[in-house]
Enzyme design. Structure first.
Site, PDB file in Angstrom:
ATOM      1  N   GLU A   1       3.801  -7.814   7.209  1.00  0.00           N
ATOM      2  CA  GLU A   1       2.552  -8.491   6.823  1.00  0.00           C
ATOM      3  C   GLU A   1       2.374 -10.139   6.300  1.00  0.00           C
ATOM      4  O   GLU A   1       1.245  -9.550   4.419  1.00  0.00           O
ATOM      5  CB  GLU A   1       1.180  -7.492   6.142  1.00  0.00           C
ATOM      6  CG  GLU A   1       0.676  -6.184   7.587  1.00  0.00           C
ATOM      7  CD  GLU A   1      -0.217  -5.036   6.713  1.00  0.00           C
ATOM      8  OE1 GLU A   1      -0.287  -5.352   5.968  1.00  0.00           O
ATOM      9  OE2 GLU A   1      -0.372  -4.572   8.054  1.00  0.00           O
TER      10      GLU A   1
ATOM     11  N   GLU B   1       1.291  -1.285  13.710  1.00  0.00           N
ATOM     12  CA  GLU B   1       0.569  -0.172  13.209  1.00  0.00           C
ATOM     13  C   GLU B   1      -0.812   0.501  13.781  1.00  0.00           C
ATOM     14  O   GLU B   1      -1.549  -1.499  14.652  1.00  0.00           O
ATOM     15  CB  GLU B   1       0.122  -0.772  11.509  1.00  0.00           C
ATOM     16  CG  GLU B   1       0.921  -0.407  11.016  1.00  0.00           C
ATOM     17  CD  GLU B   1       0.630  -0.797   9.372  1.00  0.00           C
ATOM     18  OE1 GLU B   1       0.082  -1.301   9.154  1.00  0.00           O
ATOM     19  OE2 GLU B   1       2.198  -1.282   9.051  1.00  0.00           O
TER      20      GLU B   1
ATOM     21  N   TYR C   1      -6.773  -3.025  13.124  1.00  0.00           N
ATOM     22  CA  TYR C   1      -7.341  -1.829  12.653  1.00  0.00           C
ATOM     23  C   TYR C   1      -8.665  -1.818  13.203  1.00  0.00           C
ATOM     24  O   TYR C   1      -9.892  -1.869  12.231  1.00  0.00           O
ATOM     25  CB  TYR C   1      -7.086  -1.987  11.534  1.00  0.00           C
ATOM     26  CG  TYR C   1      -5.837  -1.397  11.278  1.00  0.00           C
ATOM     27  CD1 TYR C   1      -5.723   0.362  11.149  1.00  0.00           C
ATOM     28  CD2 TYR C   1      -5.110  -2.570  10.435  1.00  0.00           C
ATOM     29  CE1 TYR C   1      -4.508   0.865  10.167  1.00  0.00           C
ATOM     30  CE2 TYR C   1      -3.655  -1.474  10.455  1.00  0.00           C
ATOM     31  CZ  TYR C   1      -3.552   0.077   9.861  1.00  0.00           C
ATOM     32  OH  TYR C   1      -2.067   0.286  10.071  1.00  0.00           O
TER      33      TYR C   1
ATOM     34  N   ASP D   1       0.552  -1.164  -0.217  1.00  0.00           N
ATOM     35  CA  ASP D   1       0.035   0.086  -0.114  1.00  0.00           C
ATOM     36  C   ASP D   1       0.876   1.012  -0.262  1.00  0.00           C
ATOM     37  O   ASP D   1       0.476   1.621   0.954  1.00  0.00           O
ATOM     38  CB  ASP D   1      -0.900  -0.534   1.628  1.00  0.00           C
ATOM     39  CG  ASP D   1      -1.522   1.139   1.189  1.00  0.00           C
ATOM     40  OD1 ASP D   1      -2.381   1.375  -0.097  1.00  0.00           O
ATOM     41  OD2 ASP D   1      -2.029   1.543   2.745  1.00  0.00           O
TER      42      ASP D   1
HETATM   43  N1  CKX Z   1      -0.667  -2.223   6.885  1.00  0.00           N
HETATM   44  C1  CKX Z   1      -4.818  -4.112   7.152  1.00  0.00           C
HETATM   45  C2  CKX Z   1       0.520  -2.346   6.059  1.00  0.00           C
HETATM   46  C3  CKX Z   1       0.158  -0.220   5.623  1.00  0.00           C
HETATM   47  C4  CKX Z   1      -1.131   0.113   5.183  1.00  0.00           C
HETATM   48  C5  CKX Z   1      -1.654  -0.412   5.959  1.00  0.00           C
HETATM   49  C6  CKX Z   1      -3.422   0.303   5.739  1.00  0.00           C
HETATM   50  C7  CKX Z   1      -1.761  -1.453   6.688  1.00  0.00           C
HETATM   51  C8  CKX Z   1      -3.496  -2.167   6.993  1.00  0.00           C
HETATM   52  C9  CKX Z   1      -3.828  -3.467   6.291  1.00  0.00           C
HETATM   53  O1  CKX Z   1       1.761  -0.377   4.262  1.00  0.00           O
HETATM   54  O2  CKX Z   1      -1.124   1.145   4.478  1.00  0.00           O
HETATM   55  O3  CKX Z   1      -4.410   0.202   5.459  1.00  0.00           O
HETATM   56  O4  CKX Z   1      -3.792   1.477   6.055  1.00  0.00           O
END
Ligand code: CKX
Length: 605
Positions: free
Chosen positions: A418, A512, A474, A167
């Site tokens: 991840e 995160e 999240y 992302d």
């Molecule tokens: N985690 C559910 C990796 C980041 C993304 C973040 C997002 C994700 C979330 C995975 O590189 O930016 O979606 O904000």
């Protein structure tokens, strides 16, 4: 082992580093004709472009911004006559994602991996006391064996485009500084330090690798330029009396001067600024200099307007000022090793760093944020391409640790972000990656990986490899968002209870958690995407974090809004920043300032 190019380029009495940054000739290879037409000898009809920078955001044409394939860079560099008889190299801070280097038409280097340095040794290729042509072919295509992983799609009009399994925007090009370096044939290739304390003194165990057999001397100076210790030999111990420890917010740095000598003659000289500290995990605590610390800070990106992922010295300064203002003490280099200057600054400012290798996208999904909580499996680690991916991954880990091992700021290695972990096939892969990091790091720092929402206490097969667990969670955003936030909190607590029940006796941090937020949107009562909801979401997460003694840190996603691939889930990028992309505070920044200024460094002691 690719060593000597990892030493940061510096001028010393025996070394020269000449910046090659500036405007380079540049051309996109639309027809893939560069090889055939020998662009290695000089690019016909080039444009001009700055180095360092990502090439994408300068241009007004979408085809250019999305260009996927080969891009060519060219410059002329003068090599002084007095350098004859020495080693000469062109050192790249990085070339994203792979490169071939030609000097005067001769291939001088090839490199895979877009976020770590490499050198082309050109001693025998260059013309001395003359200008030399340096041409670099950079390719930015993603595939399932590249670090990071993704795909390259061919559209029906024949144009290629990047499909990252991650992302962040696939910025690329010569994104960090390039230097022409000269150093003696007999030279210092590498050095490492390991610290321990004995009463008020530090004992620094050091080792220096050289290409010859002459004697090595080390001298250590404090910040007042007073010599405080010295030693002779390629390996040994240095006692620093009454040491000033490197710690959070107090980045005290000693200057280590290393010399290869022949009697009075200095054959080679290198220096570095070294902070002296220890780091370890003991039970549920992360310890710095033997004292418990609680991590407060961010997952970040190297990302800014116009230059993209290009090293931006002004933005670096602003980022550190914002981090100090808000009361942060840590960041993760999500999702790739950052520019070397950023670690130097973190050393100086006393900011902790979790250094992450670019192993992101080891889960086959273009939208992992949508699929991360669905329980989806992609059997990623069962693919026949895994041995090649592992080879690339291990090389990146080796290069990252080789480059960053002496930085006091680096307190841990993050070895994947991840990945899929719910399938048995991931286990042997993880074992190799974690073993390699342990073997390569002289300081044996803690190792971890960032766990996606699918990696849960009941199904994750790999969490045991981590010295401390790192969760990306999240609840209240990707699941149970908005008015369902009370259910999100309950689900979050259920998961934490399940981790607690495992009695791992290890710390767990959040690498995160976050909510997309428009800097323009205020709503009373809150709705998702409003600044008010971001704060409600964060308050909920913090209630959970504050309830468990084994939670040892909170790194919110993200420090600032950043660019991603376009799509229905992203409005000109990911908006989970606590600051905007221009580094101005959202409301949540004031909320954090209050929270973090009131959380002591040894919180939960
Ligand atoms: N985690 C559910 C990796 C980041 C993304 C973040 C997002 C994700 C979330 C995975 O590189 O930016 O979606 O904000």
């Amino acid at each position: 082992m690719r060593t000597c190019q990892m030493l940061y380029p510096r001028d010393t009495v025996t070394r020269r580093a000449v910046s090659m940054d500036g405007m380079w000739k540049f051309r996109l290879d639309w027809q893939q004709q560069g090889y055939e037409k020998d662009w290695k000898d000089g690019i016909p009809n080039p444009d001009l472009i700055p180095v360092p920078a990502s090439f994408q955001d300068f241009y007004t044409e979408k085809d250019v911004r999305e260009f996927t394939g080969d891009v060519w860079y060219e410059t002329d560099v003068f090599v002084p006559g007095e350098w004859e008889g020495r080693e000469v190299a062109v050192r790249f801070g990085c070339a994203t994602h792979r490169a071939e280097v030609y000097v005067n038409g001769v291939k001088a280097a090839a490199h895979e991996g877009g976020f770590l340095p490499f050198s082309a040794v050109v001693t025998e290729i260059v013309r001395y006391n003359a200008f030399n042509k340096v041409v670099v072919l950079v390719n930015n295509e993603l595939n399932v064996t590249s670090i990071p992983c993704g795909e390259t799609k061919v559209l029906s009009n024949g144009k290629k485009m990047s499909k990252p399994y991650f992302d962040f925007y696939n910025y690329s090009g010569l994104q960090r500084s390039v230097n022409l370096i000269a150093y003696p044939k007999e030279h210092i290739e590498d050095f490492s330090v390991i610290h321990e304390f004995e009463g008020q003194d530090a004992i620094v165990h050091y080792s220096v690798e050289t290409t010859g057999s002459h004697e090595v001397e080390i001298q250590v100076f404090d910040e007042g330029s007073q010599k405080v210790a010295s030693a002779v030999g390629k390996e040994g111990e240095i006692r620093i009396p009454d040491v000033q420890k490197w710690s959070v917010g107090k980045g005290y740095l000693y200057r280590f001067e290393i010399r290869i000598v022949d009697g009075m003659e200095v054959i080679d000289e290198y220096y570095d600024q070294i902070g002296i500290r220890t780091v370890e995990v003991r039970g549920k605590d992360i310890l710095l200099n033997g004292e418990k610390i609680y991590l407060k800070g961010f997952g970040k990106h190297e990302d800014s307007d116009v230059v993209g992922r290009g090293f931006n010295i002004g933005m670096m300064k602003r980022d550190f000022e914002c981090m100090k203002w808000i009361g942060a003490n840590c960041f993760r280099t999500s999702h790739y090793p950052y520019s070397e200057e950023i670690y130097q600054m973190a050393d100086r400012e006393g900011i902790l760093v979790i250094d992450e290798v670019a192993a992101v996208g080891l889960f086959k999904s273009m939208m992992n944020f949508l699929e991360a909580s669905t329980g989806k499996q992609t059997a990623f680690f069962e693919e026949p391409t895994i041995p090649k991916l592992l080879e690339n991954h291990l090389q990146c880990i080796e290069d990252m640790i080789c480059r960053d091992k002496n930085h006091a700021c680096v307190i841990a290695w993050s070895l994947l972000n991840e990945p899929e972990t719910t399938n048995e096939a991931s286990v042997p892969y993880f074992a190799k990656v974690f073993e390699a990091a342990r073997a390569l790091d002289p300081q044996k720092r803690p190792r971890t990986f960032a766990m996606v929402m699918n990696s849960l206490p009941q199904n994750c097969k790999c969490y045991q490899f981590s010295d401390f667990l790192s969760l990306n969670r999240y609840y209240g955003w990707y699941t149970l968002g908005g008015y369902e936030i009370s259910d999100a909190e309950a689900a979050f607590r259920d998961e934490m209870d399940a981790w607690a029940a495992k009695e791992m006796n290890k710390p767990l941090i959040f690498t995160e958690y976050g909510a997309d937020t428009s800097a323009m949107e205020h709503k009373l009562p809150s709705v998702m995407w409003s600044q008010e909801y971001q704060i409600e979401y964060l308050e909920m997460c913090h209630r959970v974090f504050d309830s468990y003694d084994f939670i040892a840190g909170e790194l919110v996603w993200n420090f600032a809004d950043f660019q991603t691939t376009e799509g229905i889930m992203r409005m000109d990028g990911n908006k989970k920043g606590i600051f905007t992309r221009q580094r101005q505070p959202k409301l949540a920044a004031y909320y954090y300032k209050k929270r973090w200024e009131n959380i002591p460094l040894d919180y939960k002691k």
